[in-house]
Design a protein around this motif. Structure first.
Motif, mmCIF file in Angstrom:
data_model
loop_
_atom_site.group_PDB
_atom_site.id
_atom_site.type_symbol
_atom_site.label_atom_id
_atom_site.label_comp_id
_atom_site.label_asym_id
_atom_site.label_seq_id
_atom_site.Cartn_x
_atom_site.Cartn_y
_atom_site.Cartn_z
ATOM 1 N N ASP A 123 0.840 -1.201 0.000
ATOM 2 C CA ASP A 123 0.000 0.000 0.000
ATOM 3 C C ASP A 123 0.872 1.246 0.000
ATOM 4 O OD1 ASP A 123 0.451 1.121 2.768
ATOM 5 O OD2 ASP A 123 -0.447 -0.764 3.402
ATOM 6 N N THR A 172 -3.404 -3.407 18.514
ATOM 7 C CA THR A 172 -4.079 -2.617 17.483
ATOM 8 C C THR A 172 -3.871 -1.142 17.745
ATOM 9 O OG1 THR A 172 -6.200 -2.167 16.387
ATOM 10 C CG2 THR A 172 -6.302 -2.594 18.745
ATOM 11 N N THR A 173 -3.835 -0.353 16.680
ATOM 12 C CA THR A 173 -3.762 1.099 16.845
ATOM 13 C C THR A 173 -5.065 1.731 16.377
ATOM 14 O OG1 THR A 173 -2.791 1.341 14.662
ATOM 15 C CG2 THR A 173 -1.255 1.170 16.505
ATOM 16 N N LYS A 174 -6.050 0.860 16.070
ATOM 17 C CA LYS A 174 -7.329 1.363 15.550
ATOM 18 C C LYS A 174 -8.383 1.382 16.654
ATOM 19 C CE LYS A 174 -6.022 -0.904 11.332
ATOM 20 N NZ LYS A 174 -6.190 -2.101 10.509
ATOM 21 N N THR A 208 -9.350 -5.196 16.284
ATOM 22 C CA THR A 208 -9.333 -6.346 17.187
ATOM 23 C C THR A 208 -7.896 -6.751 17.517
ATOM 24 O OG1 THR A 208 -9.234 -7.944 15.380
ATOM 25 C CG2 THR A 208 -11.419 -7.299 16.148
HETATM 26 P P1 ADP Z 1 -6.336 -4.594 13.491
HETATM 27 O O1 ADP Z 1 -6.423 -4.374 12.004
HETATM 28 O O2 ADP Z 1 -7.631 -5.058 14.083
HETATM 29 O O3 ADP Z 1 -5.746 -3.434 14.233
HETATM 30 P P2 ADP Z 1 -4.134 -6.368 12.853
HETATM 31 O O4 ADP Z 1 -3.504 -7.474 13.615
HETATM 32 O O5 ADP Z 1 -4.608 -6.708 11.475
HETATM 33 O O6 ADP Z 1 -5.335 -5.832 13.737
HETATM 34 O O7 ADP Z 1 -3.125 -5.155 12.742
HETATM 35 C C1 ADP Z 1 -2.457 -4.673 13.905
HETATM 36 C C2 ADP Z 1 -1.933 -3.272 13.704
HETATM 37 O O8 ADP Z 1 -0.866 -3.277 12.734
HETATM 38 C C3 ADP Z 1 -2.913 -2.267 13.159
HETATM 39 O O9 ADP Z 1 -3.718 -1.729 14.170
HETATM 40 C C4 ADP Z 1 -1.986 -1.224 12.532
HETATM 41 O O10 ADP Z 1 -1.453 -0.360 13.519
HETATM 42 C C5 ADP Z 1 -0.828 -2.054 12.028
HETATM 43 N N1 ADP Z 1 -0.923 -2.329 10.568
HETATM 44 C C6 ADP Z 1 -1.282 -3.487 9.997
HETATM 45 N N2 ADP Z 1 -1.247 -3.394 8.655
HETATM 46 C C7 ADP Z 1 -0.857 -2.127 8.367
HETATM 47 C C8 ADP Z 1 -0.613 -1.392 7.151
HETATM 48 N N3 ADP Z 1 -0.778 -1.958 5.948
HETATM 49 N N4 ADP Z 1 -0.188 -0.112 7.258
HETATM 50 C C9 ADP Z 1 -0.013 0.468 8.465
HETATM 51 N N5 ADP Z 1 -0.220 -0.163 9.642
HETATM 52 C C10 ADP Z 1 -0.636 -1.442 9.608
#
Ligand code: ADP
Length: 247
Positions: A166, A185-187, A191
């Motif tokens: 991306d 997670t940073t969202k 989850t």
């Molecule tokens: P979630 O999407 O529920 O937060 P994930 O395990 O899929 O859980 O991802 C963990 C964290 O990794 C995300 O919250 C984000 O901070 C980071 N992350 C994952 N994929 C990306 C990406 N393509 N670009 C930036 N940050 C990402």
């Protein structure tokens, strides 16, 4: 697609926990299978011997329960089939296309009809959906997600490498170090189970996931899967056991 994915992430986590639990349970019960013999060897008292039988019966039944739980969880890992990557990529694009935010492009580089791999279709699709959704969510101001695949060779072994790239916000080293920690997670509505679930699936085929990223420079996830068909899927739960999986 997103709701379905959340559901499958939870199920996946549940399966991992169940497998870990049944593994631990078997270890905990182990002494119950040995104690009765010790009692028998040391005592002629019929009451004590009877007690030994009861204990050993509990141990046996506990073992059986742990085994059937493990079997049930394993059975949830459905069959392998030959998955053509071009087809899979198109399916992933179709699933996401309807919900792409404004300004986000989704591109696939079709790897050609010949590139495919013997895995469980749903598991690989779920892995790519997870990575693609993360990619989309990392581009609040728009950008491009690119999905591509190529054949590779490492130390005489053949692999396919699938890239999900991306042009989004990227990640610093600290975030990258925690990516595969369950519940990280940073969202606000995240989850933290997406990437650990991807990792578990990929490692069960003897594969690996790598990430290249920098703040502001976008992110590329690389999924490597060995082409050789003789790698047996591993039992889930190993990830829980040592926090990183077996490899
Ligand atoms: P979630 O999407 O529920 O937060 P994930 O395990 O899929 O859980 O991802 C963990 C964290 O990794 C995300 O919250 C984000 O901070 C980071 N992350 C994952 N994929 C990306 C990406 N393509 N670009 C930036 N940050 C990402």
């Amino acid at each position: 697609a997103e709701r379905e994915l959340l559901r499958s992430q939870r199920l996946d986590m549940l399966a991992m926990l169940a497998a870990g639990l049944s593994h631990d349970l078997r270890n905990v019960l182990q002494p119950l299978l040995i104690v009765p013999d010790l009692l028998n060897a040391r005592s002629e008292d019929p009451k004590i011997r009877r007690l030994g039988e009861v204990i050993s019966e509990c141990g046996r039944r506990g073992h059986e329960m742990a085994d059937s739980m493990l079997q049930f969880v394993r059975g949830a890992r459905a069959n392998r089939e030959h998955v053509q990557l071009t087809e899979l990529f198109r399916a992933v694009k179709l699933l996401l296309q309807g919900s792409l935010p404004r300004g986000v492009e989704f591109e696939i580089e079709a790897p050609g009809e010949s590139l495919g791999i013997d895995v469980n279709y749903t598991e690989l699709q779920q892995t790519l959906l997870n990575l693609a959704l993360n990619a989309i969510q990392a581009m609040p101001n728009g950008g491009t997600v690119r999905l591509l695949a190529r054949a590779e060779q490492h130390e005489g072994q053949e692999f396919i490498c699938i890239e999900v790239a991306d042009t989004g916000v990227g990640m610093d080293a600290q975030t990258q170090a925690k990516l595969f920690t369950p519940f990280f997670t940073t969202k606000s509505a995240g989850t933290g189970l997406g990437l650990i679930s991807c990792k578990r699936i990929v490692e069960s085929y003897g594969g690996s996931i790598a990430v290249r990223s920098a703040p502001g420079a976008g992110t590329t996830f690389e999924v490597r899967l060995p082409l050789s068909p003789d790698v047996l899927p591993e039992e889930p739960g190993e990830v829980i056991a040592d926090g990183r999986g077996r490899r």
